[in-house]
Each structure stands twice: as structure tokens, then as C-alpha cells.
Write a protein that holds these residues in place. Structure first.
Motif, PDB file in Angstrom:
ATOM      1  N   UNK A 109      -3.575  -1.843  -0.056  1.00 16.50           N
ATOM      2  CA  UNK A 109      -4.167  -3.172  -0.147  1.00 16.50           C
ATOM      3  C   UNK A 109      -5.419  -3.199  -1.019  1.00 16.50           C
ATOM      4  N   UNK A 110      -6.166  -2.110  -1.060  1.00 14.87           N
ATOM      5  CA  UNK A 110      -7.391  -2.095  -1.852  1.00 14.87           C
ATOM      6  C   UNK A 110      -7.120  -2.301  -3.331  1.00 14.87           C
ATOM      7  N   UNK A 111      -5.874  -2.069  -3.757  1.00 18.91           N
ATOM      8  CA  UNK A 111      -5.540  -2.261  -5.170  1.00 18.91           C
ATOM      9  C   UNK A 111      -5.583  -3.738  -5.569  1.00 18.91           C
ATOM     10  N   UNK A 112      -5.590  -4.637  -4.594  1.00 22.49           N
ATOM     11  CA  UNK A 112      -5.652  -6.071  -4.892  1.00 22.49           C
ATOM     12  C   UNK A 112      -7.063  -6.573  -5.148  1.00 22.49           C
ATOM     13  N   UNK A 113      -8.054  -5.795  -4.773  1.00 23.51           N
ATOM     14  CA  UNK A 113      -9.433  -6.267  -4.891  1.00 23.51           C
ATOM     15  C   UNK A 113      -9.803  -6.596  -6.347  1.00 23.51           C
ATOM     16  N   UNK A 114      -9.571  -5.715  -7.313  1.00 20.79           N
ATOM     17  CA  UNK A 114      -9.936  -6.078  -8.692  1.00 20.79           C
ATOM     18  C   UNK A 114      -9.210  -7.318  -9.217  1.00 20.79           C
ATOM     19  N   UNK A 115      -7.882  -7.455  -9.008  1.00 16.97           N
ATOM     20  CA  UNK A 115      -7.247  -8.680  -9.499  1.00 16.97           C
ATOM     21  C   UNK A 115      -7.739  -9.948  -8.785  1.00 16.97           C
ATOM     22  N   UNK A 116      -8.055  -9.843  -7.499  1.00 17.83           N
ATOM     23  CA  UNK A 116      -8.560 -11.020  -6.790  1.00 17.83           C
ATOM     24  C   UNK A 116      -9.930 -11.432  -7.310  1.00 17.83           C
ATOM     25  N   UNK A 117     -10.797 -10.468  -7.543  1.00 18.12           N
ATOM     26  CA  UNK A 117     -12.107 -10.778  -8.113  1.00 18.12           C
ATOM     27  C   UNK A 117     -11.923 -11.337  -9.523  1.00 18.12           C
ATOM     28  N   UNK A 118     -11.053 -10.722 -10.281  1.00 16.14           N
ATOM     29  CA  UNK A 118     -10.768 -11.217 -11.630  1.00 16.14           C
ATOM     30  C   UNK A 118     -10.215 -12.628 -11.618  1.00 16.14           C
ATOM     31  N   UNK A 119      -9.345 -12.932 -10.657  1.00 10.11           N
ATOM     32  CA  UNK A 119      -8.792 -14.284 -10.542  1.00 10.11           C
ATOM     33  C   UNK A 119      -9.906 -15.288 -10.298  1.00 10.11           C
ATOM     34  N   UNK A 120     -10.809 -14.967  -9.399  1.00 13.14           N
ATOM     35  CA  UNK A 120     -11.930 -15.872  -9.097  1.00 13.14           C
ATOM     36  C   UNK A 120     -12.820 -16.083 -10.322  1.00 13.14           C
ATOM     37  N   UNK A 121     -13.167 -15.000 -10.992  1.00 13.31           N
ATOM     38  CA  UNK A 121     -14.055 -15.088 -12.157  1.00 13.31           C
ATOM     39  C   UNK A 121     -13.358 -15.822 -13.296  1.00 13.31           C
TER      40      UNK A 121
ATOM     41  N   UNK B 190       5.873 -12.079  11.588  1.00 16.31           N
ATOM     42  CA  UNK B 190       6.807 -11.480  12.548  1.00 16.31           C
ATOM     43  C   UNK B 190       7.988 -10.809  11.865  1.00 16.31           C
ATOM     44  N   UNK B 191       8.042 -10.889  10.537  1.00 15.39           N
ATOM     45  CA  UNK B 191       9.150 -10.295   9.784  1.00 15.39           C
ATOM     46  C   UNK B 191       8.825  -8.887   9.309  1.00 15.39           C
ATOM     47  N   UNK B 192       7.788  -8.291   9.875  1.00 13.24           N
ATOM     48  CA  UNK B 192       7.386  -6.917   9.526  1.00 13.24           C
ATOM     49  C   UNK B 192       7.097  -6.744   8.040  1.00 13.24           C
ATOM     50  N   UNK B 193       6.451  -7.736   7.448  1.00 15.36           N
ATOM     51  CA  UNK B 193       6.039  -7.601   6.060  1.00 15.36           C
ATOM     52  C   UNK B 193       4.770  -6.766   5.996  1.00 15.36           C
ATOM     53  N   UNK B 194       4.555  -6.162   4.859  1.00 16.76           N
ATOM     54  CA  UNK B 194       3.346  -5.365   4.687  1.00 16.76           C
ATOM     55  C   UNK B 194       2.139  -6.288   4.536  1.00 16.76           C
TER      56      UNK B 194
END
Length: 142
Positions: free
Chosen positions: A39-51, A107-111
Motif C-alpha cells: 500500500x505504501x507504493x500509492x503514497x507518491x502517486x496520491x500526493x502527485x495527484x493532489x499537487x 466483504x469480498x476479501x479485496x486487498x
């Protein structure tokens, strides 16, 4: 085209463009790991999306304001407020239905990664609905 309609179109384009860049960055960063990426791999794209979306929104709003400088300073009239209120109501409906769907998906056991993608997609979709609804309402003459 009125200032607020131009602004709605610019913000819709910004939202869609930022989301495309976000998914491209996620795909490039996670690579072959895909849905199994931490999940930590999403942090840079999320920050980039906001900026990115903030910067693009500033540029789009500035361009709309430069094309109609007097209108950009005018306060919203009753029609503008009605259009914004209706667009927000439609976007809120999307959020409500989408959150229900995300709750069911838990409830569908998604990651966790898949659930975060679902929530980000839901927020982008609801903002897209809001801006598209505003632009459509101005175009329609509501």
C-alpha cells in the motif's frame, strides 16, 4: 461561453487529466506487482495527484478568468447557485451509492490496495459528475 461554464469545463478536464496521470504513475510504480503491491507504493502517486490537480486547476481557473475578467469577479447569482447546488446533489448521490458499493466490496476479501483504488476512483468520479453536471447545466441554459 460564460466564465463559470469555462471554469466547470476546465475543472472537469483537470480532474480527468489528473486521474489519467495518477493511474499511469500507479501502473509504472507497481509494475508487475499490480494488485499485490504494498500500500505504501500509492503514497507518491496520491500526493502527485493532489499537487497536479491543484496546479492544473489554478492554471485552468486563471485561463478562464483571463478570458472573462469582469465576469470572474462577479458574485454568483441565483442561477449559478442553483446550478452548483444541483451538481453537488448529483455528485453526492454518486458518493453515497459508491460508498455503499465499497462497503460491500470490503466483504469480498479485496486487498487494501484495491479498496484504496476504489475510494480514489469514487472521489474522482463524483467530482467529474459535479463538474460535468455544472458544464452541462450552463450549456443547456438551466
Amino acid at each position: 461561453m460564460a466564465f463559470r461554464e469555462k471554469l466547470a469545463w476546465a475543472l472537469l478536464a483537470t480532474t480527468i487529466g489528473g486521474y489519467v496521470v495518477y493511474w499511469s504513475a500507479v501502473r509504472a510504480i507497481t509494475g508487475d506487482a499490480g494488485w499485490d503491491a504494498p500500500i505504501w507504493m500509492l503514497v507518491p502517486p496520491l500526493i502527485g495527484l493532489c499537487v497536479l490537480t491543484t496546479l492544473l486547476a489554478i492554471v485552468g481557473a486563471g485561463a478562464a478568468a483571463l478570458s472573462a475578467p469582469k465576469e470572474s469577479y462577479a458574485p454568483a447569482d441565483e442561477r449559478d447557485r442553483d446550478i452548483a447546488r444541483g451538481a453537488s446533489a448529483r455528485a453526492y448521490s454518486v458518493v453515497t451509492i459508491g460508498l455503499g458499493a465499497v462497503i460491500v466490496l470490503t466483504f469480498a476479501n479485496l486487498s487494501l490496495l484495491q479498496l484504496v483504488h476504489a475510494l480514489v476512483s469514487l472521489l474522482i468520479l463524483s467530482e467529474g459528475v459535479r463538474y460535468a453536471s455544472e458544464a452541462w447545466s450552463y450549456r443547456r441554459g438551466s
